[in-house]
Design a protein around this motif. Structure first.
Motif, PDB file in Angstrom:
ATOM      1  N   GLU A 287      99.721 -12.927  76.881  1.00 52.83           N
ATOM      2  CA  GLU A 287      99.497 -14.365  76.958  1.00 52.83           C
ATOM      3  C   GLU A 287      99.799 -15.053  75.632  1.00 52.83           C
ATOM      4  N   GLY A 288      99.629 -14.331  74.532  1.00 54.61           N
ATOM      5  CA  GLY A 288      99.963 -14.890  73.234  1.00 54.61           C
ATOM      6  C   GLY A 288      99.018 -15.987  72.781  1.00 54.61           C
ATOM      7  N   ILE A 289      97.749 -15.903  73.207  1.00 53.03           N
ATOM      8  CA  ILE A 289      96.772 -16.921  72.837  1.00 53.03           C
ATOM      9  C   ILE A 289      95.630 -16.255  72.073  1.00 53.03           C
ATOM     10  N   ILE A 290      95.452 -16.658  70.836  1.00 50.57           N
ATOM     11  CA  ILE A 290      94.348 -16.193  70.005  1.00 50.57           C
ATOM     12  C   ILE A 290      93.235 -17.228  70.138  1.00 50.57           C
ATOM     13  N   VAL A 291      92.044 -16.788  70.550  1.00 53.10           N
ATOM     14  CA  VAL A 291      90.976 -17.731  70.841  1.00 53.10           C
ATOM     15  C   VAL A 291      89.805 -17.556  69.884  1.00 53.10           C
ATOM     16  N   SER A 292      89.217 -18.675  69.535  1.00 48.45           N
ATOM     17  CA  SER A 292      87.937 -18.707  68.837  1.00 48.45           C
ATOM     18  C   SER A 292      86.938 -19.332  69.800  1.00 48.45           C
ATOM     19  N   SER A 293      85.897 -18.578  70.140  1.00 49.95           N
ATOM     20  CA  SER A 293      84.928 -19.057  71.129  1.00 49.95           C
ATOM     21  C   SER A 293      83.516 -18.917  70.596  1.00 49.95           C
ATOM     22  N   ARG A 294      82.608 -19.656  71.250  1.00 50.55           N
ATOM     23  CA  ARG A 294      81.181 -19.586  70.921  1.00 50.55           C
ATOM     24  C   ARG A 294      80.387 -19.645  72.218  1.00 50.55           C
TER      25      ARG A 294
ATOM     26  N   HIS B  87     100.123  -9.408  62.840  1.00 51.94           N
ATOM     27  CA  HIS B  87     101.340  -9.118  62.090  1.00 51.94           C
ATOM     28  C   HIS B  87     102.545  -9.063  63.024  1.00 51.94           C
ATOM     29  N   TRP B  88     103.650  -9.636  62.550  1.00 50.78           N
ATOM     30  CA  TRP B  88     104.943  -9.492  63.189  1.00 50.78           C
ATOM     31  C   TRP B  88     105.946  -9.123  62.098  1.00 50.78           C
ATOM     32  N   PRO B  89     107.144  -8.711  62.463  1.00 54.05           N
ATOM     33  CA  PRO B  89     108.122  -8.379  61.423  1.00 54.05           C
ATOM     34  C   PRO B  89     108.318  -9.544  60.447  1.00 54.05           C
ATOM     35  N   GLY B  90     107.924  -9.322  59.199  1.00 54.60           N
ATOM     36  CA  GLY B  90     108.125 -10.324  58.171  1.00 54.60           C
ATOM     37  C   GLY B  90     107.148 -11.478  58.171  1.00 54.60           C
ATOM     38  N   GLU B  91     106.098 -11.420  59.001  1.00 57.56           N
ATOM     39  CA  GLU B  91     105.188 -12.564  59.080  1.00 57.56           C
ATOM     40  C   GLU B  91     103.813 -12.084  59.526  1.00 57.56           C
ATOM     41  N   HIS B  92     102.776 -12.815  59.081  1.00 58.58           N
ATOM     42  CA  HIS B  92     101.429 -12.533  59.550  1.00 58.58           C
ATOM     43  C   HIS B  92     100.653 -13.835  59.653  1.00 58.58           C
ATOM     44  N   TRP B  93      99.565 -13.782  60.417  1.00 59.69           N
ATOM     45  CA  TRP B  93      98.717 -14.955  60.651  1.00 59.69           C
ATOM     46  C   TRP B  93      97.276 -14.490  60.588  1.00 59.69           C
ATOM     47  N   GLU B  94      96.546 -14.970  59.607  1.00 58.86           N
ATOM     48  CA  GLU B  94      95.181 -14.512  59.383  1.00 58.86           C
ATOM     49  C   GLU B  94      94.178 -15.567  59.811  1.00 58.86           C
ATOM     50  N   HIS B  95      93.119 -15.091  60.475  1.00 64.49           N
ATOM     51  CA  HIS B  95      92.027 -15.958  60.890  1.00 64.49           C
ATOM     52  C   HIS B  95      90.703 -15.316  60.494  1.00 64.49           C
ATOM     53  N   THR B  96      89.701 -16.128  60.332  1.00 62.67           N
ATOM     54  CA  THR B  96      88.331 -15.647  60.232  1.00 62.67           C
ATOM     55  C   THR B  96      87.486 -16.469  61.187  1.00 62.67           C
ATOM     56  N   ILE B  97      86.285 -15.988  61.459  1.00 64.12           N
ATOM     57  CA  ILE B  97      85.401 -16.747  62.328  1.00 64.12           C
ATOM     58  C   ILE B  97      85.007 -18.063  61.674  1.00 64.12           C
ATOM     59  N   ALA B  98      84.757 -18.034  60.370  1.00 73.53           N
ATOM     60  CA  ALA B  98      84.369 -19.259  59.668  1.00 73.53           C
ATOM     61  C   ALA B  98      85.564 -20.140  59.342  1.00 73.53           C
TER      62      ALA B  98
ATOM     63  N   LEU C  54      92.036  -8.709  74.839  1.00 74.67           N
ATOM     64  CA  LEU C  54      92.666  -7.421  74.558  1.00 74.67           C
ATOM     65  C   LEU C  54      92.024  -6.750  73.349  1.00 74.67           C
ATOM     66  N   ASP C  55      91.540  -7.557  72.429  1.00 70.44           N
ATOM     67  CA  ASP C  55      90.874  -7.078  71.221  1.00 70.44           C
ATOM     68  C   ASP C  55      90.141  -8.261  70.627  1.00 70.44           C
ATOM     69  N   GLY C  56      89.215  -7.982  69.705  1.00 74.35           N
ATOM     70  CA  GLY C  56      88.516  -9.081  69.074  1.00 74.35           C
ATOM     71  C   GLY C  56      87.449  -8.611  68.112  1.00 74.35           C
ATOM     72  N   MET C  57      86.840  -9.592  67.423  1.00 73.92           N
ATOM     73  CA  MET C  57      85.766  -9.327  66.473  1.00 73.92           C
ATOM     74  C   MET C  57      84.723 -10.430  66.593  1.00 73.92           C
ATOM     75  N   ASN C  58      83.451 -10.051  66.430  1.00 75.98           N
ATOM     76  CA  ASN C  58      82.403 -11.063  66.493  1.00 75.98           C
ATOM     77  C   ASN C  58      81.789 -11.322  65.121  1.00 75.98           C
ATOM     78  N   ASP C  59      80.828 -12.234  65.071  1.00 74.67           N
ATOM     79  CA  ASP C  59      80.254 -12.657  63.801  1.00 74.67           C
ATOM     80  C   ASP C  59      79.354 -11.606  63.170  1.00 74.67           C
TER      81      ASP C  59
ATOM     82  N   HIS D 144      99.778 -19.038  70.199  1.00 74.00           N
ATOM     83  CA  HIS D 144      98.918 -20.191  69.972  1.00 74.00           C
ATOM     84  C   HIS D 144      97.531 -19.721  69.548  1.00 74.00           C
ATOM     85  N   ALA D 145      96.918 -20.443  68.634  1.00 78.43           N
ATOM     86  CA  ALA D 145      95.528 -20.221  68.243  1.00 78.43           C
ATOM     87  C   ALA D 145      94.734 -21.446  68.669  1.00 78.43           C
ATOM     88  N   ILE D 146      93.718 -21.241  69.493  1.00 80.58           N
ATOM     89  CA  ILE D 146      92.970 -22.368  70.045  1.00 80.58           C
ATOM     90  C   ILE D 146      91.466 -22.128  69.905  1.00 80.58           C
ATOM     91  N   GLU D 147      90.733 -23.212  69.762  1.00 87.58           N
ATOM     92  CA  GLU D 147      89.284 -23.167  69.797  1.00 87.58           C
ATOM     93  C   GLU D 147      88.819 -23.609  71.181  1.00 87.58           C
TER      94      GLU D 147
END
Length: 318
Positions: free
Chosen positions: A113-120, A287-298, A136-141, A9-12
């Motif tokens: 947990e399988g949760i990708i979060v966007s936070s501020r 990335h997963w086998p045969g699939e990917h999901w890309e996000h950016t902060i914006a 577990l990992d992440g990137m900031n602005d 899941h990807a959640i804000e």
């Protein structure tokens, strides 16, 4: 034997004020007593955890209080400090090179947990959630990316669980140098390796409750540090061979193509922090086998992805 299927899941969660973050914290920490040490379940231990948090992460105290007000359980509030958590050990592999951080989750999918979060909270951050509001990992602005791995030694001491340390670094630092400086002063509970990348530098450091922060010779890490481990433990964890496969100076990224990318059942995360794109548009890709999901902060896109990770009988060895 069928494929193992998992939904990510990807959640804000914004700044934590509207209840979205607290809802996921409650879910992740449904039984705080299972996470806390014996000491952490006492009033004295809870007070010590709060004091440690206030001393070392004062910038996040308003965020902690904001989330704690939305939780009914006093133990859950203590757990938010991540300063009295039982030791937990899981494997990962990561490489930083030329503005890119590549990491693999080398553990059973059920443990993610399988949760990708966007936070501020203090600044915009995107990452893979762990332990309610840790990462577990992440990137900031600012274009700083960080990730962690287990350090391979079964040692436990006073300090923070590393997922919250990563959260703190991304909330308060803009560069690798700033984050490395912060790591020197933060007590951590178990041995961990942290890889840090910004547009100009990549580095891996070893930290633990019994060692000073030590910079690794390469910006590569599996589940091994510069200190030896007992033979019996090494037979179980096999951290040495994993570390040797990912190591190798400028060969790190090339080695990763054979050691990390062809993961059988594990999600792979990539954080690209350099190039002509502004930091808010630099991608975080899962990335997963045969699939990917890309996000950016914006351009973060809430939603869900159900993926087939591998054979359900896979034993998830490193």
């Amino acid at each position: 034997m069928g494929h193992y299927v998992k939904t990510f899941h990807a959640i804000e969660i914004g700044d934590g004020a509207d209840g979205r973050c607290a809802a996921h914290v409650r879910s992740a920490m449904a039984k705080p007593e299972d996470w806390l040490t014996d000491e952490g379940r006492t009033p004295e231990g809870a007070a010590q955890a709060r004091q440690l948090f206030e001393t070392h992460m004062p910038e996040l105290v308003p965020v902690l209080d904001r989330l704690a007000e939305q939780l009914k359980s006093p133990q859950a509030k203590t757990l938010l400090t991540m300063a009295t958590v039982r030791p937990f050990f899981s494997g990962c592999t990561q490489i930083g090179h030329e503005g890119t951080l590549l990491r693999n989750y080398d553990f059973a999918p059920d443990h993610c947990e399988g949760i990708i979060v966007s936070s501020r909270f203090l600044r915009p951050v995107v990452g893979m959630q762990e332990a309610g509001w840790g990462l577990l990992d992440g990137m900031n602005d600012a274009g700083l990316a960080v990730s962690l791995t287990f350090g391979g030694r079964f040692v436990h001491g006073p300090g923070f669980a590393m997922p919250l340390v990563l959260r703190y670094l991304l909330e308060t630092c803009r560069t690798v140098d700033e984050a490395v400086g912060g790591l020197r002063t933060l007590p951590v509970a178990i041995p961990q390796n942290v890889t840090l990348v910004d547009p100009d530098r990549s580095v891996t450091v070893h930290v633990g409750p019994d060692i000073p922060m030590t910079e690794a010779p390469d910006s590569c890490a599996a589940n091994h540090q510069h200190l030896p481990v007992p033979d019996e433990q090494e037979r179980t964890t096999r951290t040495g061979p994993a570390g040797r496969r990912t190591g190798g100076g400028n060969r790190c990224l090339g080695d990763a193509a054979t050691t990390v990318v062809p993961a059988r059942v594990r999600p792979l995360a990539g954080h690209r922090v350099h190039g002509p794109l502004p930091p808010c548009r630099r991608p975080v890709t899962y990335h997963w086998p045969g699939e990917h999901w890309e996000h950016t902060i914006a351009g973060f896109t809430p939603g869900a992805r159900t993926v087939a990770l591998g054979l359900s009988g896979d034993n998830n060895d490193h």
